[in-house]
Design a protein around this motif. Sequence first.
Motif, PDB file in Angstrom:
ATOM      1  N   LEU A 195       0.804  -1.235   0.000  1.00  0.00           N
ATOM      2  CA  LEU A 195       0.000   0.000   0.000  1.00  0.00           C
ATOM      3  C   LEU A 195       0.831   1.277   0.000  1.00  0.00           C
ATOM      4  CD1 LEU A 195      -2.698  -1.093   2.556  1.00  0.00           C
ATOM      5  CD2 LEU A 195      -3.173  -0.268   0.265  1.00  0.00           C
ATOM      6  N   GLU A 196       2.125   1.122   0.247  1.00  0.00           N
ATOM      7  CA  GLU A 196       2.967   2.305   0.416  1.00  0.00           C
ATOM      8  C   GLU A 196       2.905   3.276  -0.765  1.00  0.00           C
ATOM      9  OE1 GLU A 196       6.894   2.295   3.218  1.00  0.00           O
ATOM     10  OE2 GLU A 196       6.550   0.618   1.883  1.00  0.00           O
ATOM     11  N   THR A 197       2.767   2.714  -1.968  1.00  0.00           N
ATOM     12  CA  THR A 197       2.693   3.584  -3.154  1.00  0.00           C
ATOM     13  C   THR A 197       1.502   4.528  -3.078  1.00  0.00           C
ATOM     14  OG1 THR A 197       1.784   1.615  -4.139  1.00  0.00           O
ATOM     15  CG2 THR A 197       3.852   2.416  -5.088  1.00  0.00           C
ATOM     16  N   LEU A 198       0.431   4.066  -2.410  1.00  0.00           N
ATOM     17  CA  LEU A 198      -0.758   4.921  -2.306  1.00  0.00           C
ATOM     18  C   LEU A 198      -0.509   6.091  -1.352  1.00  0.00           C
ATOM     19  CD1 LEU A 198      -3.779   2.454  -2.089  1.00  0.00           C
ATOM     20  CD2 LEU A 198      -2.979   3.773  -4.043  1.00  0.00           C
ATOM     21  N   ALA A 199       0.460   5.917  -0.455  1.00  0.00           N
ATOM     22  CA  ALA A 199       0.720   6.958   0.543  1.00  0.00           C
ATOM     23  C   ALA A 199       1.946   7.779   0.165  1.00  0.00           C
ATOM     24  CB  ALA A 199       0.900   6.305   1.911  1.00  0.00           C
ATOM     25  N   ARG A 200       2.239   7.830  -1.138  1.00  0.00           N
ATOM     26  CA  ARG A 200       3.457   8.533  -1.572  1.00  0.00           C
ATOM     27  C   ARG A 200       3.442  10.008  -1.251  1.00  0.00           C
ATOM     28  NH1 ARG A 200       4.661   7.019  -7.634  1.00  0.00           N
ATOM     29  NH2 ARG A 200       2.674   8.047  -7.650  1.00  0.00           N
ATOM     30  N   GLU A 201       2.230  10.570  -1.175  1.00  0.00           N
ATOM     31  CA  GLU A 201       2.157  12.009  -0.923  1.00  0.00           C
ATOM     32  C   GLU A 201       2.009  12.330   0.564  1.00  0.00           C
ATOM     33  OE1 GLU A 201       0.265  13.762  -4.947  1.00  0.00           O
ATOM     34  OE2 GLU A 201      -0.778  12.145  -3.937  1.00  0.00           O
ATOM     35  N   HIS A 202       2.204  11.309   1.387  1.00  0.00           N
ATOM     36  CA  HIS A 202       2.129  11.515   2.840  1.00  0.00           C
ATOM     37  C   HIS A 202       3.459  11.125   3.464  1.00  0.00           C
ATOM     38  CE1 HIS A 202      -2.130  11.164   1.727  1.00  0.00           C
ATOM     39  NE2 HIS A 202      -2.345  11.947   2.763  1.00  0.00           N
ATOM     40  N   GLU A 203       3.669  11.642   4.671  1.00  0.00           N
ATOM     41  CA  GLU A 203       4.850  11.208   5.420  1.00  0.00           C
ATOM     42  C   GLU A 203       4.441   9.914   6.108  1.00  0.00           C
ATOM     43  OE1 GLU A 203       6.829  13.517   8.674  1.00  0.00           O
ATOM     44  OE2 GLU A 203       6.577  15.063   7.121  1.00  0.00           O
ATOM     45  N   PHE A 204       5.039   8.829   5.683  1.00  0.00           N
ATOM     46  CA  PHE A 204       4.550   7.527   6.126  1.00  0.00           C
ATOM     47  C   PHE A 204       5.588   6.846   7.011  1.00  0.00           C
ATOM     48  CE2 PHE A 204       3.874   2.977   5.330  1.00  0.00           C
ATOM     49  CZ  PHE A 204       2.600   2.903   5.835  1.00  0.00           C
ATOM     50  N   GLU A 205       5.165   6.347   8.174  1.00  0.00           N
ATOM     51  CA  GLU A 205       6.146   5.677   9.039  1.00  0.00           C
ATOM     52  C   GLU A 205       5.548   4.420   9.674  1.00  0.00           C
ATOM     53  OE1 GLU A 205       7.048   7.305  13.415  1.00  0.00           O
ATOM     54  OE2 GLU A 205       6.220   8.857  12.107  1.00  0.00           O
ATOM     55  N   THR A 206       6.418   3.445   9.959  1.00  0.00           N
ATOM     56  CA  THR A 206       5.946   2.232  10.638  1.00  0.00           C
ATOM     57  C   THR A 206       6.763   2.019  11.915  1.00  0.00           C
ATOM     58  OG1 THR A 206       7.486   0.952   9.289  1.00  0.00           O
ATOM     59  CG2 THR A 206       5.212   0.945   8.572  1.00  0.00           C
ATOM     60  N   ALA A 207       6.129   1.422  12.899  1.00  0.00           N
ATOM     61  CA  ALA A 207       6.823   1.056  14.144  1.00  0.00           C
ATOM     62  C   ALA A 207       6.288  -0.321  14.533  1.00  0.00           C
ATOM     63  CB  ALA A 207       6.519   2.087  15.228  1.00  0.00           C
ATOM     64  N   LEU A 208       6.908  -1.355  13.989  1.00  0.00           N
ATOM     65  CA  LEU A 208       6.368  -2.702  14.168  1.00  0.00           C
ATOM     66  C   LEU A 208       7.174  -3.503  15.185  1.00  0.00           C
ATOM     67  CD1 LEU A 208       5.735  -3.468  10.354  1.00  0.00           C
ATOM     68  CD2 LEU A 208       4.193  -2.387  11.998  1.00  0.00           C
ATOM     69  N   GLN A 209       6.540  -3.838  16.296  1.00  0.00           N
ATOM     70  CA  GLN A 209       7.221  -4.645  17.318  1.00  0.00           C
ATOM     71  C   GLN A 209       7.298  -6.090  16.829  1.00  0.00           C
ATOM     72  OE1 GLN A 209       5.602  -4.401  21.318  1.00  0.00           O
ATOM     73  NE2 GLN A 209       6.487  -6.395  21.839  1.00  0.00           N
ATOM     74  N   GLU A 210       8.509  -6.612  16.787  1.00  0.00           N
ATOM     75  CA  GLU A 210       8.672  -7.961  16.229  1.00  0.00           C
ATOM     76  C   GLU A 210       8.236  -9.043  17.202  1.00  0.00           C
ATOM     77  OE1 GLU A 210      12.534  -8.669  14.625  1.00  0.00           O
ATOM     78  OE2 GLU A 210      12.414  -6.861  13.378  1.00  0.00           O
ATOM     79  N   GLY A 211       7.830 -10.184  16.636  1.00  0.00           N
ATOM     80  CA  GLY A 211       7.589 -11.386  17.444  1.00  0.00           C
ATOM     81  C   GLY A 211       6.255 -11.453  18.170  1.00  0.00           C
ATOM     82  N   VAL A 212       5.314 -10.545  17.895  1.00  0.00           N
ATOM     83  CA  VAL A 212       4.002 -10.633  18.556  1.00  0.00           C
ATOM     84  C   VAL A 212       3.147 -11.636  17.782  1.00  0.00           C
ATOM     85  CG1 VAL A 212       1.938  -9.381  19.304  1.00  0.00           C
ATOM     86  CG2 VAL A 212       4.159  -8.206  19.231  1.00  0.00           C
ATOM     87  N   LEU A 213       2.771 -12.732  18.466  1.00  0.00           N
ATOM     88  CA  LEU A 213       1.971 -13.762  17.786  1.00  0.00           C
ATOM     89  C   LEU A 213       0.501 -13.620  18.167  1.00  0.00           C
ATOM     90  CD1 LEU A 213       4.310 -16.877  18.254  1.00  0.00           C
ATOM     91  CD2 LEU A 213       4.160 -15.309  16.308  1.00  0.00           C
ATOM     92  N   VAL A 214      -0.358 -13.612  17.160  1.00  0.00           N
ATOM     93  CA  VAL A 214      -1.791 -13.492  17.444  1.00  0.00           C
ATOM     94  C   VAL A 214      -2.548 -14.609  16.734  1.00  0.00           C
ATOM     95  CG1 VAL A 214      -1.750 -10.985  17.741  1.00  0.00           C
ATOM     96  CG2 VAL A 214      -2.153 -11.936  15.468  1.00  0.00           C
ATOM     97  N   ARG A 215      -3.816 -14.771  17.179  1.00  0.00           N
ATOM     98  CA  ARG A 215      -4.668 -15.751  16.507  1.00  0.00           C
ATOM     99  C   ARG A 215      -5.573 -14.972  15.552  1.00  0.00           C
ATOM    100  NH1 ARG A 215      -5.505 -20.691  16.468  1.00  0.00           N
ATOM    101  NH2 ARG A 215      -7.542 -21.675  16.432  1.00  0.00           N
ATOM    102  N   ALA A 216      -5.343 -15.183  14.257  1.00  0.00           N
ATOM    103  CA  ALA A 216      -6.101 -14.386  13.283  1.00  0.00           C
ATOM    104  C   ALA A 216      -6.180 -15.095  11.943  1.00  0.00           C
ATOM    105  CB  ALA A 216      -5.432 -13.031  13.107  1.00  0.00           C
ATOM    106  N   ASP A 217      -7.012 -14.542  11.076  1.00  0.00           N
ATOM    107  CA  ASP A 217      -7.133 -15.044   9.707  1.00  0.00           C
ATOM    108  C   ASP A 217      -6.327 -14.093   8.812  1.00  0.00           C
ATOM    109  OD1 ASP A 217      -9.328 -16.509   7.618  1.00  0.00           O
ATOM    110  OD2 ASP A 217      -8.542 -14.569   6.999  1.00  0.00           O
ATOM    111  N   HIS A 218      -5.413 -14.656   8.020  1.00  0.00           N
ATOM    112  CA  HIS A 218      -4.517 -13.846   7.181  1.00  0.00           C
ATOM    113  C   HIS A 218      -5.272 -12.841   6.326  1.00  0.00           C
ATOM    114  CE1 HIS A 218      -0.358 -15.133   7.484  1.00  0.00           C
ATOM    115  NE2 HIS A 218      -0.835 -16.315   7.841  1.00  0.00           N
ATOM    116  N   THR A 219      -6.286 -13.345   5.596  1.00  0.00           N
ATOM    117  CA  THR A 219      -7.024 -12.489   4.658  1.00  0.00           C
ATOM    118  C   THR A 219      -7.769 -11.393   5.408  1.00  0.00           C
ATOM    119  OG1 THR A 219      -7.394 -14.531   3.472  1.00  0.00           O
ATOM    120  CG2 THR A 219      -8.562 -12.598   2.657  1.00  0.00           C
ATOM    121  N   ALA A 220      -8.435 -11.786   6.509  1.00  0.00           N
ATOM    122  CA  ALA A 220      -9.217 -10.801   7.261  1.00  0.00           C
ATOM    123  C   ALA A 220      -8.301  -9.723   7.834  1.00  0.00           C
ATOM    124  CB  ALA A 220      -9.984 -11.504   8.378  1.00  0.00           C
ATOM    125  N   LEU A 221      -7.142 -10.142   8.335  1.00  0.00           N
ATOM    126  CA  LEU A 221      -6.178  -9.177   8.877  1.00  0.00           C
ATOM    127  C   LEU A 221      -5.746  -8.202   7.772  1.00  0.00           C
ATOM    128  CD1 LEU A 221      -4.294  -8.056  10.989  1.00  0.00           C
ATOM    129  CD2 LEU A 221      -2.838 -10.036  10.767  1.00  0.00           C
TER     130      LEU A 221
END
Length: 270
Positions: free
Chosen positions: A136-162
Amino acid sequence: MKSDRSVSIEEFERLRRQLDRERAIRQQAEEIAEAATRRLYDTDRMKTLFVTTVSHELRTPLTPVVGFAEGLCAKWDRLSDDQRREMVSLIYQNAENLRSLIDSLLDFRRLEESEFALDLQTVDLAANVLTHVQALETLAREHEFETALQEGVLVRADHTALGRIVTNLMGNAVKYTPKGGQIRVSTAAAEGFGLLIVEDSGQGIAPEERERIFERFYRSEREALRRQRGLGIGLALVRALADAMDGSAAVDESSLGGARFTVRFPSLGV
Ligand code: ADP
């Protein structure tokens, strides 16, 4: 001579009470019928409005796709590389909008008909979010875009829904934040949950609208936000999907000045 038809005072009172009861029941029945008719009328009107909006929303991104593609075909040799690149990029952005609209409509129908089959697995939250963010990053090209992703957090979820949740929230952040604004996507762990946070420096959401925006078809009353196109089903989907995974979705204020959406997923640890 006393008439056969005359009634005693007690009898008269009994009949009057019975008449009152019957009148009350009839009135209640009339009110129920009236409310049902009104609901049917509202549903019908909502459906018509929905079909009109959907057609309009689908046509909007389609017009530039067809227009720029036509322009490229007709004038290819006369256009500079930069002009061609710009036109292809606009085709891409509008085609992406179209795809996201269609995805939302299909998800929405599946959810309404309880056909959305979730496949709950152990998911590495940061890794999963990162793949969608990169797309999706290309869609946010005109914004200041940043991520802060904490590694190793495991959750119970559905890939597609997430993925649908990330896409919807990021799409909204881009849509409702003026160009040059900030967008931040983070993941973290807290109190038995894995958290996905999408926040921006846009207009934010007034406290009285913070629950309503998760309702189907609800769009903000505020003129500046209303000017953006939309069907009003994205956040209803986000919440329904989060709930279906035993998580939750909510919004409050971001330190960036705009909205901060937090989605919780049951955590399996860090
Ligand atoms: P849509 O964007 O198609 O209108 P959504 O269900 O995704 O539908 O959002 C519902 C409403 O919530 C939007 O119309 C908008 O008013 C508000 N909204 C959603 N995201 C944001 C955001 N990041 N900043 C401000 N308002 C938002």
